[in-house]
Design an enzyme around this catalytic site. Sequence first.
Site, short mmCIF file in Angstrom:
data_model
loop_
_atom_site.label_atom_id
_atom_site.label_comp_id
_atom_site.label_asym_id
_atom_site.label_seq_id
_atom_site.Cartn_x
_atom_site.Cartn_y
_atom_site.Cartn_z
N LYS A 105 0.85 -1.19 0.00
CA LYS A 105 0.00 0.00 0.00
C LYS A 105 0.88 1.23 0.00
CE LYS A 105 -4.51 0.82 0.54
NZ LYS A 105 -5.58 -0.13 0.20
N GLY A 217 -20.36 6.70 3.40
CA GLY A 217 -19.37 7.00 2.35
C GLY A 217 -20.02 6.86 0.99
N GLY A 219 -18.32 7.49 -2.05
CA GLY A 219 -17.28 7.55 -3.08
C GLY A 219 -17.49 6.38 -4.04
N ASN A 220 -16.42 5.94 -4.65
CA ASN A 220 -16.51 4.86 -5.64
C ASN A 220 -17.19 3.62 -5.07
OD1 ASN A 220 -15.15 2.19 -6.57
ND2 ASN A 220 -15.05 3.54 -8.34
N GLY A 222 -19.03 3.10 -2.08
CA GLY A 222 -20.39 3.29 -1.58
C GLY A 222 -21.39 3.46 -2.71
N1 GLU Z 1 -7.35 0.03 -3.10
C1 GLU Z 1 -8.13 -1.15 -3.37
C2 GLU Z 1 -8.14 -2.06 -2.17
O1 GLU Z 1 -7.92 -1.65 -1.05
C3 GLU Z 1 -7.70 -1.83 -4.66
C4 GLU Z 1 -6.30 -2.34 -4.70
C5 GLU Z 1 -5.87 -2.85 -6.07
O2 GLU Z 1 -6.68 -2.94 -6.97
O3 GLU Z 1 -4.69 -3.16 -6.19
O4 GLU Z 1 -8.46 -3.21 -2.28
#
Ligand code: GLU
Length: 415
Positions: A105, A217, A219-220, A222
């Site tokens: 991350k 939420g 966003g994308n 929700g």
């Molecule tokens: N940010 C999203 C998650 O937390 C997607 C991560 C990704 O597609 O690599 O799962």
Amino acid sequence: MSELNPYEVAVRRLEEAGRLLSISSDVIRILKHPRRVIMVSLPVRMDDGRIEVFKGYIVLHNSWRGPYKGGIRYHPQVNLDEIKALAMWMTWKCAVVDIPYGGAKSGIECNPKAMSKSEIEKLTRRFTATIIDDIGPFKYVPAPDVYTDEQVMAWIMDTYSTIKGYSVPEVVTGKPLSLGGSPGRGEATGFGVAICIREAAKILDLDLTRLTVAIQGFGNVGFNAAVSLAEMGAKIVAVSDSQAGIYSPEGIEPKKLYEFKAKTGSVKGFPGSREIGRDEVLTVECDVLIPAALENQITSKNAGEVKAKIVGEGANGPTTPEADAILNRNGVLVIPDILANAGGVTVSYFEWVQNLTRERWAEEEVKAKLEQKMVKSFYEVYNAAKKHNVSMRTAAMMVAVGRVTDAFEKAGLFP
Ligand code: GLU
């Protein structure tokens, strides 16, 4: 030990799964620590001519099952412990849905809402150039997360490709379609949450078309969960965003609310709804609750007031372990984040495969494959929960940690 430190929470959950699976403490000791942590400072010339320096974190947790995978978050509260926890959760998430990735991350401490598009572009390109040797199609493949989107992914791909001297779409997922993005990627996380809720309703013998839904939420995740659940016949009765909560027992049409929010900047004042507190959405009268915002929203303070029978975690880490215990005691079925919101990274994987093979799949194909993956994973976790008589969260962790450990046992330790 704090209920609210996400990294401590992540380690506690790992240790519990390790104990239940009788995994050697050596392996758990390895898995507690991220493999690499990179901290960067990113000088960016702002529109007014001044130079601002932003802090960025990249945490590579584990790659035993494949290249590091996980989103990039832009948020004012980003911090290292949060990114460490989120990276570890990505390792488990990819293992739960059995896609060949490890976990990572990244986060940049910034407030994108107070930045212009060109400032966000400069920050993104500077970040990509700074970590150019740490990302790559077989190293670390980033994706969108909180307050990053396909435009940010496009800038990452373009910067990486420009520096390498050739086009490398497979370095990042969640791209626009015209740059090799996958159809269905934008909707994938929310759609996956909805599928898990549909299956949870089945096992509880509840009729989805009679269920009411509250979403924290918009966003994308929700929004897309709302659209999918409304299409499946459920009624959305409450929604909140970072500014307000709204409630309407008659039902909220997600696409209309989206248009309203696009115009006004918030769900606040949506015609036909009454305003409620931002946090009230978590404890409002409903059958299904979807926390789709940030970590630590359902805590020991409000968990006892949750009315929902099913909680589908659209966000990562929205429920603290203390809250989990209360929800379990009250008979609430919690579909944990690493399962419920794994639809996003699953379609990221489909995107990466399409890029590597220079193929393009149709949207129906992507959706069908995603649905298959989510349903299979849901029942693998559900069956493990029944077998070991544990919650869905503990079961998901057991499935994931078991798979990751298995990979380690086969590969052995170098040197
Ligand atoms: N940010 C999203 C998650 O937390 C997607 C991560 C990704 O597609 O690599 O799962």
